[in-house]
Motif scaffolding. Structure first.
Motif, PDB file in Angstrom:
ATOM      1  N   VAL A   1     -15.514   9.605  -7.027  1.00 24.18           N
ATOM      2  CA  VAL A   1     -15.793   8.276  -6.464  1.00 24.18           C
ATOM      3  C   VAL A   1     -16.675   7.475  -7.435  1.00 24.18           C
ATOM      4  CG1 VAL A   1     -16.948   7.008  -4.612  1.00 24.18           C
ATOM      5  CG2 VAL A   1     -15.517   9.001  -4.076  1.00 24.18           C
ATOM      6  N   VAL A   2     -16.140   6.357  -7.938  1.00 21.07           N
ATOM      7  CA  VAL A   2     -16.917   5.499  -8.846  1.00 21.07           C
ATOM      8  C   VAL A   2     -16.813   4.016  -8.484  1.00 21.07           C
ATOM      9  CG1 VAL A   2     -16.738   7.101 -10.806  1.00 21.07           C
ATOM     10  CG2 VAL A   2     -15.014   5.298 -10.537  1.00 21.07           C
ATOM     11  N   SER A   3     -15.832   3.642  -7.670  1.00 18.86           N
ATOM     12  CA  SER A   3     -15.589   2.218  -7.423  1.00 18.86           C
ATOM     13  C   SER A   3     -15.860   1.836  -5.977  1.00 18.86           C
ATOM     14  CB  SER A   3     -14.139   1.876  -7.772  1.00 18.86           C
ATOM     15  OG  SER A   3     -13.787   0.613  -7.237  1.00 18.86           O
ATOM     16  N   ARG A   4     -16.802   0.917  -5.792  1.00 18.27           N
ATOM     17  CA  ARG A   4     -17.054   0.414  -4.436  1.00 18.27           C
ATOM     18  C   ARG A   4     -15.809  -0.277  -3.905  1.00 18.27           C
ATOM     19  NH1 ARG A   4     -22.190  -2.784  -4.399  1.00 18.27           N
ATOM     20  NH2 ARG A   4     -21.024  -3.854  -6.004  1.00 18.27           N
ATOM     21  N   LYS A   5     -15.187  -1.102  -4.746  1.00 23.04           N
ATOM     22  CA  LYS A   5     -14.063  -1.931  -4.311  1.00 23.04           C
ATOM     23  C   LYS A   5     -12.856  -1.091  -3.919  1.00 23.04           C
ATOM     24  CE  LYS A   5     -12.227  -4.946  -7.464  1.00 23.04           C
ATOM     25  NZ  LYS A   5     -12.245  -6.213  -8.229  1.00 23.04           N
ATOM     26  N   LYS A   6     -12.559  -0.087  -4.731  1.00 19.79           N
ATOM     27  CA  LYS A   6     -11.327   0.680  -4.505  1.00 19.79           C
ATOM     28  C   LYS A   6     -11.534   1.942  -3.694  1.00 19.79           C
ATOM     29  CE  LYS A   6      -7.917  -0.969  -7.431  1.00 19.79           C
ATOM     30  NZ  LYS A   6      -6.477  -1.072  -7.224  1.00 19.79           N
ATOM     31  N   GLN A   7     -12.739   2.546  -3.764  1.00 20.64           N
ATOM     32  CA  GLN A   7     -12.898   3.875  -3.179  1.00 20.64           C
ATOM     33  C   GLN A   7     -13.943   3.953  -2.060  1.00 20.64           C
ATOM     34  OE1 GLN A   7     -13.669   5.470  -7.173  1.00 20.64           O
ATOM     35  NE2 GLN A   7     -11.948   6.878  -6.841  1.00 20.64           N
ATOM     36  N   ILE A   8     -14.925   3.085  -2.088  1.00 18.45           N
ATOM     37  CA  ILE A   8     -15.978   3.193  -1.074  1.00 18.45           C
ATOM     38  C   ILE A   8     -15.679   2.282   0.117  1.00 18.45           C
ATOM     39  CG2 ILE A   8     -18.437   2.821  -0.609  1.00 18.45           C
ATOM     40  CD1 ILE A   8     -18.971   3.709  -3.523  1.00 18.45           C
ATOM     41  N   ILE A   9     -15.584   0.989  -0.132  1.00 23.69           N
ATOM     42  CA  ILE A   9     -15.383   0.035   0.969  1.00 23.69           C
ATOM     43  C   ILE A   9     -14.128   0.377   1.796  1.00 23.69           C
ATOM     44  CG2 ILE A   9     -14.843  -2.391   1.481  1.00 23.69           C
ATOM     45  CD1 ILE A   9     -17.742  -2.163   0.816  1.00 23.69           C
ATOM     46  N   PRO A  10     -12.974   0.637   1.149  1.00 25.24           N
ATOM     47  CA  PRO A  10     -11.791   0.902   1.981  1.00 25.24           C
ATOM     48  C   PRO A  10     -11.922   2.184   2.810  1.00 25.24           C
ATOM     49  CG  PRO A  10     -11.161   0.423  -0.300  1.00 25.24           C
ATOM     50  CD  PRO A  10     -12.647   0.620  -0.288  1.00 25.24           C
ATOM     51  N   ALA A  11     -12.805   3.115   2.408  1.00 31.97           N
ATOM     52  CA  ALA A  11     -12.916   4.401   3.108  1.00 31.97           C
ATOM     53  C   ALA A  11     -13.907   4.370   4.263  1.00 31.97           C
ATOM     54  CB  ALA A  11     -13.329   5.486   2.109  1.00 31.97           C
ATOM     55  N   LEU A  12     -14.813   3.386   4.269  1.00 31.29           N
ATOM     56  CA  LEU A  12     -15.953   3.434   5.204  1.00 31.29           C
ATOM     57  C   LEU A  12     -15.537   3.457   6.670  1.00 31.29           C
ATOM     58  CD1 LEU A  12     -18.874   1.208   3.867  1.00 31.29           C
ATOM     59  CD2 LEU A  12     -18.629   3.691   3.819  1.00 31.29           C
ATOM     60  N   LYS A  13     -16.038   4.471   7.382  1.00 33.10           N
ATOM     61  CA  LYS A  13     -15.838   4.567   8.838  1.00 33.10           C
ATOM     62  C   LYS A  13     -17.174   4.908   9.485  1.00 33.10           C
ATOM     63  CE  LYS A  13     -11.194   6.442   8.256  1.00 33.10           C
ATOM     64  NZ  LYS A  13     -11.389   6.761   6.816  1.00 33.10           N
ATOM     65  N   VAL A  14     -17.365   4.433  10.708  1.00 36.07           N
ATOM     66  CA  VAL A  14     -18.621   4.733  11.415  1.00 36.07           C
ATOM     67  C   VAL A  14     -18.345   5.764  12.505  1.00 36.07           C
ATOM     68  CG1 VAL A  14     -20.447   3.792  12.865  1.00 36.07           C
ATOM     69  CG2 VAL A  14     -19.589   2.486  10.918  1.00 36.07           C
TER      70      VAL A  14
END
Lengths: 306, 306
Positions: free
Chosen positions: B293-306
């Protein structure tokens, strides 16, 4: 999944032709399956373009499914697009209007907006030399869009680029621009089949001044008398249309393409006051002529005062 | 009036370099008076770029006057721009992020957004052959922006175009990319001068999941240990920063550029749950490593769940 390419509701020539142009480009040059679509019946000028260049009329759709891949052309205004547009998979936006705000995309996409008179001019630039592979119908649609949006170069929105592209296309297609534009404008002027309410909504945009919401309608015609003969019933229909559409007042500008002037219908004191404050004219009867006014974008909207 | 060219608040290398590139283009090629500006202190990598290429640090501004001509680069998000941005005279937007919605323009303007890793790559395409007339500093800024935004081509946001442009620029400038990128990343990794609160806000974007608002912070570094040595005080500072910034939780991802992994700090059960649901990991201690995981745009934001 096939990408749908479409413009705004109440499709005019640019919103009918540009989807056809771009769907050709995606299919034949980019190798991506795409299909033009319409968000309503094309107007009479757009129908003439389809007929003249032997183009199939795109399918009329009344909505888009969630995650449907789409390319939006000739608008970036959610109010002019299907209700669920932000749930679609918006792949690209190609436009020549001001940024309205309200469209959102799930990831970075291709967006290209330039202050040209016509979407098709921008597409000509974007397609570049690959346009040589396009059939005459695609080039003819491009030429038609530019002549329509520029009112054959009369509109103050016309740029040197729009002109140069139109002349290059006309030369290649062997089209005599004045003769062809005359036919297009005659088609646009044939409004006999439309009800008064349809005419008031045909080419209109909502626009607010302070707390007052207007439906700013423009009818471009080479035969203003045909429309003005119906002015009483048009004015009688403004109230019901305004109520139904949730605005305070319909403003109808009948644009005389050839004489480069607009006639505004004046059904009441509100419109009389708007006309006098916005355009510095004295209004006596139920119409007022605005010399030189042909463009909603450049001359009407920026001038409106209540 | 001189046009101001600026990127987003908390300027990184792309938001510092791109205004310099575009202001050069407007001044020297288009003949339009323009000046780069910053909406805050550039980060340490951006400061290294300015120093290395002998570029003047642009003036830091904290607002724009109404009707000030501006060109916005590297963002289209009003939240990342001065409060009065919609009252400015926005002349153009050049960006590579998703369309957020919220910016409005008074008339049609030039907007160009493409799904590239870096604004400077898009500018390279837009400037075309005229770039031959640019001084080395402008080309060096371009190269620096691309290496920064792509993490030297490691980020999944990297496109073939970003790579090709960077290699062309490096060849022309005689720059050894690995050696130069190492220096840039070392500069970015030197965070000793920053307070914990400053680190949490340095490269962060607000993002909501359902009703929960996060400040999603990313620290890209070649020396993750330097940051993780401060993890206790960083976690202690998350509460006050979240309260002050009106979000529910700060998420800090320490991105190890060279090993291509992120370490998420886990100060509480909310973040533990987010980590487990979003990235499918088991969390035991107060940090968790997210391989790849290195990209907020491609890997972090799209994955975020609460």
């Amino acid at each position: 999944m096939t990408t749908l390419v479409f413009g705004h509701k109440s499709p005019d020539t640019d919103s009918t032709g540009s989807p056809i142009i771009w769907a050709w480009y995606l299919n034949e040059i980019k190798g991506e399956a795409a299909k033009p679509a319409l968000l309503g019946e094309p107007n009479t000028e757009a129908a003439f373009m389809l007929e003249h260049w032997s183009l199939d009329k795109p399918e009329i759709i009344d909505g888009v499914a969630a995650d449907q891949p789409v390319v939006i052309v000739d608008t970036n205004n959610p109010a002019e697009l299907p209700a669920g547009i932000n749930d679609a998979d918006i792949r690209a936006i190609i436009d020549h209007h001001k940024l309205v705000g309200g469209l959102e995309t799930k990831g970075p996409i291709d967006i290209r907006i330039e202050p040209l008179a016509c979407t098709a001019t921008l597409m000509y630039k974007m397609i570049g030399s690959e346009l040589g592979r396009a059939p005459d119908g695609v080039k003819g649609a491009m030429l038609s869009c530019i002549l329509s949006d520029t009112l054959e170069f009369r509109s103050p929105t016309t740029t040197d680029e729009d002109k140069a592209v139109a002349h290059a296309l006309a030369d290649e297609l062997g089209v005599d621009i004045p003769a062809f534009a005359e036919k297009m404008f005659a088609a646009k002027s044939d409004v006999s089949a439309f009800s008064d309410a349809a005419l008031l909504r045909m080419d209109s945009k909502e626009y607010g001044v302070g707390d007052t919401k207007f439906r700013v309608s423009v009818l471009e015609t080479t035969s203003p008398g045909t429309v003005l003969d119906r002015k009483e019933s048009l004015m009688d229909t403004m109230g019901p249309v305004a109520t139904e559409d949730g605005v305070d007042q319909v403003l109808l500008f009948v644009v005389d393409i050839l004489n480069e002037e607009a006639t505004l219908l004046v059904p009441n004191d509100l419109v009389k006051s708007v006309a006098e404050k916005s355009f510095g004219v004295d209004v006596s009867g139920d119409t007022v002529v605005l010399p030189g006014v042909v463009s909603r974008k450049k001359q009407i909207i920026p001038a409106l005062k209540v």
